[in-house]
Write a protein that holds these residues in place. Structure first.
Motif, short mmCIF file in Angstrom:
data_model
loop_
_atom_site.label_atom_id
_atom_site.label_comp_id
_atom_site.label_asym_id
_atom_site.label_seq_id
_atom_site.Cartn_x
_atom_site.Cartn_y
_atom_site.Cartn_z
N VAL A 185 0.73 -1.04 -0.24
CA VAL A 185 -0.06 -0.27 0.07
C VAL A 185 0.71 1.33 -0.14
O VAL A 185 1.89 1.25 0.79
N ARG A 186 0.55 2.31 -0.99
CA ARG A 186 1.37 3.41 -0.85
C ARG A 186 0.30 4.56 -0.86
O ARG A 186 -0.91 4.71 -1.35
N GLY A 187 0.78 5.81 -0.30
CA GLY A 187 0.16 6.81 -0.50
C GLY A 187 0.36 7.80 -1.60
O GLY A 187 1.68 7.72 -2.19
N ASP A 188 -0.36 8.78 -1.94
CA ASP A 188 -0.15 9.61 -2.94
C ASP A 188 1.14 10.55 -2.89
O ASP A 188 1.37 11.19 -3.90
N GLN A 189 1.56 10.53 -1.72
CA GLN A 189 2.85 11.40 -1.64
C GLN A 189 4.11 10.48 -1.78
O GLN A 189 5.44 10.88 -1.61
N GLN A 190 3.91 9.33 -2.33
CA GLN A 190 4.96 8.53 -2.84
C GLN A 190 4.91 8.17 -4.12
O GLN A 190 3.86 8.36 -4.79
N PRO A 191 6.04 7.84 -4.64
CA PRO A 191 5.97 7.30 -6.27
C PRO A 191 5.19 5.95 -6.39
O PRO A 191 4.81 5.29 -5.22
N ALA A 192 4.71 5.82 -7.50
CA ALA A 192 3.74 4.58 -7.84
C ALA A 192 4.64 3.26 -7.75
O ALA A 192 5.94 3.36 -7.78
N PHE A 193 4.04 2.16 -7.36
CA PHE A 193 4.82 0.95 -7.67
C PHE A 193 4.98 1.03 -8.99
O PHE A 193 4.42 1.38 -9.95
N THR A 194 5.81 -0.02 -9.41
CA THR A 194 6.19 -0.38 -11.20
C THR A 194 4.69 -0.65 -11.90
O THR A 194 4.01 -1.38 -11.19
N VAL A 195 4.64 0.33 -12.86
CA VAL A 195 3.46 0.03 -13.69
C VAL A 195 3.55 -0.91 -14.37
O VAL A 195 4.39 -0.96 -15.56
N THR A 196 2.73 -1.93 -14.66
CA THR A 196 2.81 -3.06 -15.04
C THR A 196 1.26 -3.21 -15.81
O THR A 196 0.44 -2.57 -15.90
N GLY A 197 1.17 -4.12 -16.55
CA GLY A 197 -0.05 -4.64 -17.27
C GLY A 197 -1.36 -4.77 -16.43
O GLY A 197 -2.55 -4.76 -16.62
N ARG A 198 -1.04 -4.70 -15.17
CA ARG A 198 -2.08 -4.91 -14.05
C ARG A 198 -2.21 -3.71 -13.56
O ARG A 198 -3.13 -3.62 -12.48
N ILE A 199 -1.90 -2.60 -13.85
CA ILE A 199 -2.12 -1.20 -13.26
C ILE A 199 -3.71 -0.98 -13.12
O ILE A 199 -4.14 -0.29 -12.23
N SER A 200 -4.45 -1.39 -14.14
CA SER A 200 -5.82 -1.10 -14.19
C SER A 200 -6.76 -2.03 -12.77
O SER A 200 -7.70 -1.83 -12.40
N ARG A 201 -5.99 -3.18 -12.27
CA ARG A 201 -6.35 -3.78 -11.23
C ARG A 201 -6.06 -3.00 -9.87
O ARG A 201 -6.36 -3.52 -8.75
N PHE A 202 -5.28 -1.99 -9.91
CA PHE A 202 -4.75 -1.56 -8.48
C PHE A 202 -6.01 -0.74 -7.99
O PHE A 202 -6.86 -0.07 -8.57
#
Length: 453
Positions: free
Chosen positions: A316-333
């Motif tokens: 879990v990350r907050g908006d004040q952190q960078p995103a996790f690695t964006v993969t093809g599963r980004i739409s499932r976040f």
């Protein structure tokens, strides 16, 4: 080693051939630097995105172009770039490529020794997953350039490659043979290889890439791009918990303490004071731009991977952190927002526009066709790509603001013209385009291990 020396372009008129071009990450990077490019991509949907974005494209198999129509490529191309598909090398894949590393190294040596394409192709059929051989294509293109009458047998001046970290070992072998053996015609390159983190170049995402930059002998030796932003380390961020201001959130019961806690410079890692703090998701997504309405902050993001499939352990990350690695599963976040301190609800998941922005694509990039999340995840982050191309060619570091404005979509007339060139018809694919059934790789004999935990 990275360089902080002033840059001066080593090429009068750089022109990039982008192999495995995807939806256009490196091409958008070239656009920010004023460099023309031609991309080769076999996925139909990625090509539709490219046409909509106004990018020069060949809808084709990279291997087929090399074998059958290399002479039709513009002879003025002098920069070879690309990121071969990573599925067989990625830790997320079955790993056939990792198990075949020594075999692939042998093929690299055979290619630079001048062995015939026919012999190489026949032996490559023995690989358990044919996609593993795609990592050889940049080298095969480099060799082919020295045999091309249309080019006057002129080698490429610059080569730029990027891949998942597990391919770094192969890039080092590439470097060894390009420097010590050279191509069959005797052309040698000076090469630098490294493992770089995209957030240190202003991308609002934690993503590591193995990169290779090569320059032909006679040109200045290359260097890796100098970082412009500080590194993000999750452990250092989480140490804020020690003073009681931040509590850790579980995926099933997210907390907004981390998302809403004030962020100061020291929370964005110590290090070179000349570097800017890394960029967060909130910095990129909070404000409206183009058709993006802006995303309300604070928010929390729960990833869809990273904990052996156990959803309760996902990060879990907050908006004040960078995103996790964006993969093809980004739409499932899953994105959580709150009505007040006590009520948390599941908000709208990232749109493709937002996912692209986390990859550093400009707002309103015209994602088209099917599997758009996969297109986003597979792409080279354009800002990172601009740093790579700039360092390879000797241009100054790109201005991140160049990618902050909405991307102008191509007109219908422009799309038709691009597709006529890329597919052979203004409104459809033709017999020369890869067939959809050929785009699914053959089943690998390597099977993923079952989770026995």
């Amino acid at each position: 080693m990275t360089s902080t020396a002033p840059h001066q372009s080593i090429l009068d008129k750089p022109f990039v051939l982008d192999l495995f071009a995807g939806p256009g990450g490196l091409d958008v990077a070239g656009h920010t630097l004023g460099i023309p490019s031609l991309g080769i991509e076999w996925d139909k949907s990625a090509c539709l995105t490219r046409y909509a974005a106004g990018l020069e494209t060949l809808h084709a198999d990279v291997s087929a172009v090399r074998r059958e129509s290399f002479e039709a490529l513009p002879p003025e191309i002098n920069v070879l770039a690309g990121g071969p598909p990573c599925q067989t090398y990625s830790v997320a894949g079955h790993g056939a490529g990792r198990k075949n590393l020594n075999k692939v190294k042998e093929y690299i040596e055979r290619l630079t020794a001048g062995e015939s394409d026919a012999t190489i192709d026949e032996d490559l059929k023995t690989l358990s997953d044919p996609r593993t051989a795609l990592v050889l294509e940049p080298l095969r293109y480099a060799v082919q350039a020295t045999r091309s009458p249309n080019r006057g047998k002129r080698p490429y001046d610059v080569i730029v490659l990027e891949q998942v970290p597990s391919v770094e070992e192969l890039w080092h072998h590439y470097a060894k043979v390009l420097q010590e053996t050279g191509l069959p015609d005797g052309t040698r390159y000076n090469v630098v290889v490294g493992l770089l983190d995209t957030e240190t170049y202003g991308v609002p995402q934690k993503r590591s890439r193995a990169v290779l930059i090569a320059r032909r002998d006679g040109l200045d030796a290359p260097s890796l791009p100098a970082p412009t932003h500080r590194s993000y380390e999750a452990k250092a961020w989480n140490r804020r918990n020690e003073d009681g201001r931040v509590s850790s959130g579980q995926a099933h019961q997210p907390t907004f303490d981390e998302a809403s806690a004030p962020v100061t410079a020291q929370h964005r890692e110590t290090g070179d004071e000349d570097l800017q703090p890394w960029r967060s998701m909130g910095e990129v997504l909070a404000e409206p731009v183009g058709t993006h309405p802006g995303r309300e902050t604070p928010f929390l993001v729960r990833s869809n991977y990273g904990s052996s499939g156990i959803s309760g352990r996902r990060g879990v990350r907050g908006d004040q952190q960078p995103a996790f690695t964006v993969t093809g599963r980004i739409s499932r976040f899953v994105v959580f927002q709150h009505l007040n301190a006590d009520i948390v609800y599941e908000g709208a998941r990232f749109s493709m526009n937002e996912a692209g922005m986390l990859q550093s694509f400009p707002p309103d990039y015209p994602w088209s066709g099917k599997a758009q999340a996969q297109q986003v995840g597979n792409a080279v982050p354009p800002l990172f790509g601009a740093h790579l191309l700039g360092a390879a060619i000797g241009l100054p570091a790109p201005n991140p603001d160049a990618l902050s404005q909405p991307w102008p979509a191509a007109t219908e007339e422009q799309r038709a013209k691009l597709r006529s060139h890329g597919c052979g018809a203004a409104d459809d694919c033709t017999a020369r385009c890869p067939r959809p059934e050929d785009q699914a790789p053959a089943p690998s004999s390597e099977r993923p291990r079952r989770n026995t935990g």
